[in-house]
Write an enzyme that holds these catalytic residues in place. Sequence first.
Site, PDB file in Angstrom:
ATOM      1  N   HIS A  82       0.631  -1.018  -0.258  1.00 23.26           N
ATOM      2  CA  HIS A  82      -0.424  -0.110  -0.047  1.00 23.26           C
ATOM      3  C   HIS A  82       0.433   1.181  -0.579  1.00 23.26           C
ATOM      4  CE1 HIS A  82      -3.935   2.130   0.419  1.00 23.26           C
ATOM      5  NE2 HIS A  82      -3.098   2.723   1.143  1.00 23.26           N
ATOM      6  N   ASP A 161     -15.112   1.070   6.168  1.00 24.41           N
ATOM      7  CA  ASP A 161     -13.884   2.381   5.859  1.00 24.41           C
ATOM      8  C   ASP A 161     -14.593   2.721   4.818  1.00 24.41           C
ATOM      9  OD1 ASP A 161     -11.250   3.363   5.700  1.00 24.41           O
ATOM     10  OD2 ASP A 161     -11.545   2.464   3.809  1.00 24.41           O
ATOM     11  N   ARG A 168     -14.496  11.658   4.659  1.00 24.65           N
ATOM     12  CA  ARG A 168     -13.733  11.946   5.493  1.00 24.65           C
ATOM     13  C   ARG A 168     -12.974  13.141   4.202  1.00 24.65           C
ATOM     14  NH1 ARG A 168      -9.308   7.901   7.421  1.00 24.65           N
ATOM     15  NH2 ARG A 168      -8.158   9.472   7.422  1.00 24.65           N
ATOM     16  N   SER A 183      -7.880   2.948   8.855  1.00 26.48           N
ATOM     17  CA  SER A 183      -8.156   2.930   6.822  1.00 26.48           C
ATOM     18  C   SER A 183      -7.893   1.923   6.466  1.00 26.48           C
ATOM     19  CB  SER A 183      -8.914   4.002   6.875  1.00 26.48           C
ATOM     20  OG  SER A 183      -8.769   3.904   5.231  1.00 26.48           O
ATOM     21  N   LYS A 187      -8.612  -2.759   5.923  1.00 23.98           N
ATOM     22  CA  LYS A 187      -8.538  -2.893   3.987  1.00 23.98           C
ATOM     23  C   LYS A 187      -7.310  -4.212   4.382  1.00 23.98           C
ATOM     24  CE  LYS A 187      -7.870   1.094   1.662  1.00 23.98           C
ATOM     25  NZ  LYS A 187      -9.125   2.052   2.218  1.00 23.98           N
TER      26      LYS A 187
END
Length: 409
Positions: A82, A161, A168, A183, A187
Amino acid sequence: MSILEIIEKKKNGLELNKIEITEAFMGYMNGSVEDYQMSSLLMAIVINGMSFEETINLTDIMLYSGKRLDTKKVEGIMVDKHSTGGVGDKTSLIIGPIMAALGLKMGKLSGRGLGFTGGTIDKLESIPGFRVALTTDEFIFDLNKVGFTECEQTPEFTPLDKKIYDLRSVTGTVSSIPLIASSIMSKKLAVGAEYILIDIKVGSGALIKTKKDAIELANTMIEIGKAYNRTVIPVLTNMSRPLGDNVGNALEVIEAMDILKGKNGSLKDLCIELSSALYSRCRHINLDVATREVKKVLDDGSAYNKFIEFTKIQGGDIEKIELSENIIPIKSKTSGTLKDISAEEIGKLALELGGGRKKKGETIDYGVGVVINKHIGNSINEGDVLCYLYQRDNLDRSSEALKAFSIVK
Ligand code: URA
């Protein structure tokens, strides 16, 4: 406790227990808590933070708000990666094929872009025919067959999320370490990889602006990983400059392919660094050995072949990628040395050209963007082309474009 009392408690800097966090966040999920109430709670969290206990509880609620991938069906070591987002960040499209060529399984759920940073799903959709919506069975089938799969985060996984992140994004509540950590980690935990590489971008073009915050985020994610028996490998990378030369969806896919085909430069070096960090941890080998293996699959073309397999199995046709033919060169008005290229300014330019979304759900133009033509440290003569704008209209954007380049005499 009512949602109002929960908001008040957080506003006063007190710690919420698991029941309160569940009431607020699951209440938002099932509609009993309104957007404006959740926005207010999120802002109180941005301002007052969350303890580690609260962060874990929120991660858990998000994780269990949807289904989790049954990783028992994935053959081999599953890894994930990520990036906290940046301008021109196409590293997943390079690291995924490298991991697959090395025999690991990298399955990713990704998102779309909002604002001046792009999302990998938009980049992939610039490949005509590429299917970003996969069923779980397709995801696992492709992963076992190719070793790299990337698809859109569906409502089945961490739906809470998604709902929170969407809110957000439009309420100024993205920049909070516990919110970002929970968050991302929810995931990653839902997909189930054993080893999770987190590329934390730091700098003006990134979500995280300072090294101190990046270290705090890294430590929070390592601890969340430990709580779920996963290995989190954080790597801090600079993001005050765009990554690579191309910014814009199709342009970025093309650059990722160029790197896999052998193009050198700082983006390739970064992908080697990140891939080696992940590979060395998974295989329990030292970093030098891992780096040699990573370079080998780049040099012998096997990583590029994996990219081709990956796009084909998901229906994409790279021969049909389309770019705008209206290419405007932006020429320097001064001479000197190129000292800096602002990621933020280049990102905004790509957004203005139509390559990004200003609002949720907006359609975007995959074929526009910016190609940077000079690198930091280059000497520049007046009239040299600093970058090319791939645009559809004929608006003069030279003054915005020139703002991105700092040239010193
Ligand atoms: N990326 C995410 O997935 N979540 C965040 O909160 C920030 C970046």
